[in-house]
Design a protein around this motif. Sequence first.
Motif, mmCIF file in Angstrom:
data_model
loop_
_atom_site.group_PDB
_atom_site.id
_atom_site.type_symbol
_atom_site.label_atom_id
_atom_site.label_comp_id
_atom_site.label_asym_id
_atom_site.label_seq_id
_atom_site.Cartn_x
_atom_site.Cartn_y
_atom_site.Cartn_z
ATOM 1 N N HIS A 1 18.247 97.785 -30.192
ATOM 2 C CA HIS A 1 17.447 96.614 -29.842
ATOM 3 C C HIS A 1 16.213 96.365 -30.701
ATOM 4 O O HIS A 1 15.638 95.282 -30.626
ATOM 5 N N ALA A 2 15.775 97.336 -31.485
ATOM 6 C CA ALA A 2 14.576 97.133 -32.306
ATOM 7 C C ALA A 2 14.835 96.037 -33.333
ATOM 8 O O ALA A 2 15.927 95.954 -33.905
ATOM 9 N N GLN A 3 13.820 95.221 -33.571
ATOM 10 C CA GLN A 3 13.958 94.114 -34.512
ATOM 11 C C GLN A 3 12.795 94.103 -35.490
ATOM 12 O O GLN A 3 11.663 94.437 -35.124
ATOM 13 N N SER A 4 13.099 93.704 -36.711
ATOM 14 C CA SER A 4 12.086 93.587 -37.751
ATOM 15 C C SER A 4 12.699 92.862 -38.935
ATOM 16 O O SER A 4 13.916 92.891 -39.127
ATOM 17 N N ARG A 5 11.849 92.251 -39.736
ATOM 18 C CA ARG A 5 12.344 91.626 -40.970
ATOM 19 C C ARG A 5 12.643 92.681 -42.025
ATOM 20 O O ARG A 5 13.413 92.450 -42.944
ATOM 21 N N GLU A 6 11.993 93.822 -41.919
ATOM 22 C CA GLU A 6 12.175 94.940 -42.852
ATOM 23 C C GLU A 6 13.131 95.958 -42.235
ATOM 24 O O GLU A 6 13.297 95.997 -41.013
ATOM 25 N N PRO A 7 13.741 96.821 -43.038
ATOM 26 C CA PRO A 7 14.552 97.901 -42.472
ATOM 27 C C PRO A 7 13.697 98.764 -41.546
ATOM 28 O O PRO A 7 12.530 99.054 -41.841
ATOM 29 N N ILE A 8 14.263 99.151 -40.432
ATOM 30 C CA ILE A 8 13.523 99.916 -39.427
ATOM 31 C C ILE A 8 13.726 101.405 -39.666
ATOM 32 O O ILE A 8 14.858 101.877 -39.763
ATOM 33 N N GLU A 9 12.616 102.105 -39.770
ATOM 34 C CA GLU A 9 12.605 103.560 -39.920
ATOM 35 C C GLU A 9 12.058 104.174 -38.636
ATOM 36 O O GLU A 9 11.155 103.613 -38.005
#
Length: 137
Positions: free
Chosen positions: A56-64
């Motif tokens: 479910h995590a969202q971001s415009r960048e890749p999520i680390e």
Amino acid sequence: MSGDVRLEARGAAEETFVDTVHDLLDVLFERGSVGDDDQMLFRLAVSEVATNIVEHAQSREPIEIDFALTCDAEQLCAVFTDNADPALIDLENVGMPDADAESGRGLAIALAALDELTRRTEDGNTWILRRRRQPAA
């Protein structure tokens, strides 16, 4: 128990990261001599939160995700820190969905299995999971 245990991992918010979390839990339980009930409930809670972040995590960048596990004589603790957009979740109002719901149980299960579940949203999300260890029988 033979001393405190701390384990860490870092990875992308992908399904394989959940496998990494489970692998570290195996090592933690082996090194920390954790009782069966504590193992089962802590693993369940940690797995639910890890899966929620990955799904479910969202971001415009890749999520680390940075992940840390600790175990001492009194408690088990897991900390997830991600660089995703702040999660819009009110943990105080999380409840178990209806029996016919197909999803939405993860955080409710985690809350039931833990003594503490908190979330901070400065520079991403930090999830802190704590379970007090039960006395050895």
